[in-house]
Design a protein around this motif. Structure first.
Motif, PDB file in Angstrom:
ATOM      1  N   ARG A  10     -15.011 -12.302  22.774  1.00  0.00           N
ATOM      2  CA  ARG A  10     -14.127 -13.087  23.641  1.00  0.00           C
ATOM      3  C   ARG A  10     -13.078 -13.878  22.863  1.00  0.00           C
ATOM      4  N   ILE A  11     -13.392 -14.273  21.643  1.00  0.00           N
ATOM      5  CA  ILE A  11     -12.416 -15.054  20.877  1.00  0.00           C
ATOM      6  C   ILE A  11     -11.402 -14.169  20.150  1.00  0.00           C
ATOM      7  N   GLN A  12     -11.657 -12.858  20.148  1.00  0.00           N
ATOM      8  CA  GLN A  12     -10.713 -11.931  19.522  1.00  0.00           C
ATOM      9  C   GLN A  12      -9.545 -11.685  20.465  1.00  0.00           C
ATOM     10  N   GLY A  13      -8.470 -11.154  19.927  1.00  0.00           N
ATOM     11  CA  GLY A  13      -7.330 -10.807  20.757  1.00  0.00           C
ATOM     12  C   GLY A  13      -7.727  -9.783  21.807  1.00  0.00           C
ATOM     13  N   PRO A  14      -7.451 -10.062  23.094  1.00  0.00           N
ATOM     14  CA  PRO A  14      -7.880  -9.143  24.151  1.00  0.00           C
ATOM     15  C   PRO A  14      -7.068  -7.849  24.174  1.00  0.00           C
ATOM     16  N   TRP A  15      -6.067  -7.740  23.321  1.00  0.00           N
ATOM     17  CA  TRP A  15      -5.250  -6.539  23.296  1.00  0.00           C
ATOM     18  C   TRP A  15      -5.811  -5.474  22.354  1.00  0.00           C
ATOM     19  N   ILE A  16      -6.931  -5.751  21.701  1.00  0.00           N
ATOM     20  CA  ILE A  16      -7.561  -4.780  20.805  1.00  0.00           C
ATOM     21  C   ILE A  16      -8.810  -4.222  21.486  1.00  0.00           C
ATOM     22  N   PRO A  78      -2.371  -3.077  10.063  1.00  0.00           N
ATOM     23  CA  PRO A  78      -1.284  -4.038  10.289  1.00  0.00           C
ATOM     24  C   PRO A  78      -1.538  -4.986  11.467  1.00  0.00           C
ATOM     25  N   LEU A  79      -2.311  -4.540  12.451  1.00  0.00           N
ATOM     26  CA  LEU A  79      -2.586  -5.409  13.604  1.00  0.00           C
ATOM     27  C   LEU A  79      -3.457  -6.603  13.224  1.00  0.00           C
ATOM     28  N   PHE A  80      -4.160  -6.502  12.102  1.00  0.00           N
ATOM     29  CA  PHE A  80      -5.054  -7.581  11.660  1.00  0.00           C
ATOM     30  C   PHE A  80      -4.490  -8.372  10.493  1.00  0.00           C
ATOM     31  N   ASP A  81      -3.396  -7.908   9.932  1.00  0.00           N
ATOM     32  CA  ASP A  81      -2.827  -8.530   8.746  1.00  0.00           C
ATOM     33  C   ASP A  81      -1.899  -9.674   9.157  1.00  0.00           C
ATOM     34  N   HIS A  82      -2.400 -10.881   9.054  1.00  0.00           N
ATOM     35  CA  HIS A  82      -1.632 -12.045   9.484  1.00  0.00           C
ATOM     36  C   HIS A  82      -0.545 -12.445   8.490  1.00  0.00           C
ATOM     37  N   THR A  84       1.747 -10.273   8.010  1.00  0.00           N
ATOM     38  CA  THR A  84       2.864  -9.509   8.576  1.00  0.00           C
ATOM     39  C   THR A  84       3.173 -10.078   9.962  1.00  0.00           C
ATOM     40  N   MET A  85       4.194  -9.519  10.582  1.00  0.00           N
ATOM     41  CA  MET A  85       4.578  -9.955  11.928  1.00  0.00           C
ATOM     42  C   MET A  85       3.850  -9.188  13.031  1.00  0.00           C
ATOM     43  N   TYR A  86       3.064  -8.164  12.682  1.00  0.00           N
ATOM     44  CA  TYR A  86       2.427  -7.344  13.707  1.00  0.00           C
ATOM     45  C   TYR A  86       1.566  -8.140  14.692  1.00  0.00           C
ATOM     46  N   PRO A  87       0.644  -8.982  14.231  1.00  0.00           N
ATOM     47  CA  PRO A  87      -0.170  -9.717  15.213  1.00  0.00           C
ATOM     48  C   PRO A  87       0.679 -10.597  16.131  1.00  0.00           C
ATOM     49  N   PHE A  88       1.626 -11.306  15.558  1.00  0.00           N
ATOM     50  CA  PHE A  88       2.486 -12.181  16.353  1.00  0.00           C
ATOM     51  C   PHE A  88       3.332 -11.365  17.326  1.00  0.00           C
ATOM     52  N   ASP A  89       3.946 -10.284  16.843  1.00  0.00           N
ATOM     53  CA  ASP A  89       4.779  -9.451  17.705  1.00  0.00           C
ATOM     54  C   ASP A  89       3.967  -8.838  18.849  1.00  0.00           C
ATOM     55  N   THR A  90       2.746  -8.445  18.559  1.00  0.00           N
ATOM     56  CA  THR A  90       1.885  -7.872  19.603  1.00  0.00           C
ATOM     57  C   THR A  90       1.585  -8.921  20.666  1.00  0.00           C
ATOM     58  N   TYR A  91       1.234 -10.108  20.220  1.00  0.00           N
ATOM     59  CA  TYR A  91       0.948 -11.196  21.151  1.00  0.00           C
ATOM     60  C   TYR A  91       2.187 -11.524  22.000  1.00  0.00           C
ATOM     61  N   MET A  92       3.333 -11.586  21.368  1.00  0.00           N
ATOM     62  CA  MET A  92       4.566 -11.891  22.101  1.00  0.00           C
ATOM     63  C   MET A  92       4.916 -10.776  23.087  1.00  0.00           C
ATOM     64  N   TYR A  93       4.667  -9.519  22.697  1.00  0.00           N
ATOM     65  CA  TYR A  93       4.915  -8.413  23.624  1.00  0.00           C
ATOM     66  C   TYR A  93       4.049  -8.564  24.876  1.00  0.00           C
ATOM     67  N   LEU A  94       2.795  -8.942  24.701  1.00  0.00           N
ATOM     68  CA  LEU A  94       1.907  -9.080  25.853  1.00  0.00           C
ATOM     69  C   LEU A  94       2.364 -10.199  26.785  1.00  0.00           C
TER      70      LEU A  94
END
Length: 123
Positions: A10-16, A78-82, A84-94
């Motif tokens: 539950r504390i992980q990103g719900p997009w994974i 890349p989705l887990f590498d903080h 980089t911009m991938y985690p932030f960009d994914t969150y912002m896309y959602l």
């Protein structure tokens, strides 16, 4: 990863889609084994502790499942590498997809990325 409590998901990103990347082996707390506190480093084990250890051994013996999850994690690194911009960009896309549903994408290059469904079919 091996998650031992549902709250860890539950504390992980719900997009994974963590089902593709992890194992779940429930342990609730130190009293989860027969209602008795766990004595750490005990030689004698309760039936519940035995069941836990047997389940853990099954995970450790699952070479194919382990390798599949490992490859997925490397593929999605890349989705887990903080750094980089991938985690932030994914969150912002959602957030964008929620606020502006017409911008939702049908697919992603990341198979473990859970996208919100599009509002309409593409022509």
């Amino acid at each position: 990863p091996i998650f031992t409590h549902l709250d860890q998901y539950r504390i992980q990103g719900p997009w994974i889609d963590w089902k593709q990347l992890s194992y779940y082996l429930p342990v609730h707390d130190d009293t989860a084994f027969s209602g008795q506190p766990v004595i750490r480093f005990s030689v004698r084990k309760t039936p519940s502790q035995e069941a836990f250890l047997e389940s853990l051994q099954k995970i450790l013996d699952d070479k194919e499942g382990y390798e599949r999850r490992r490859q997925k994690i490397l593929e999605h690194n890349p989705l887990f590498d903080h750094e980089t911009m991938y985690p932030f960009d994914t969150y912002m896309y959602l957030i964008q997809a929620e606020l502006f549903p017409e911008t939702r994408q049908r697919k992603s290059r990341w198979s473990a990325l859970l996208l919100p469904p599009p509002l309409f079919d593409e022509p």
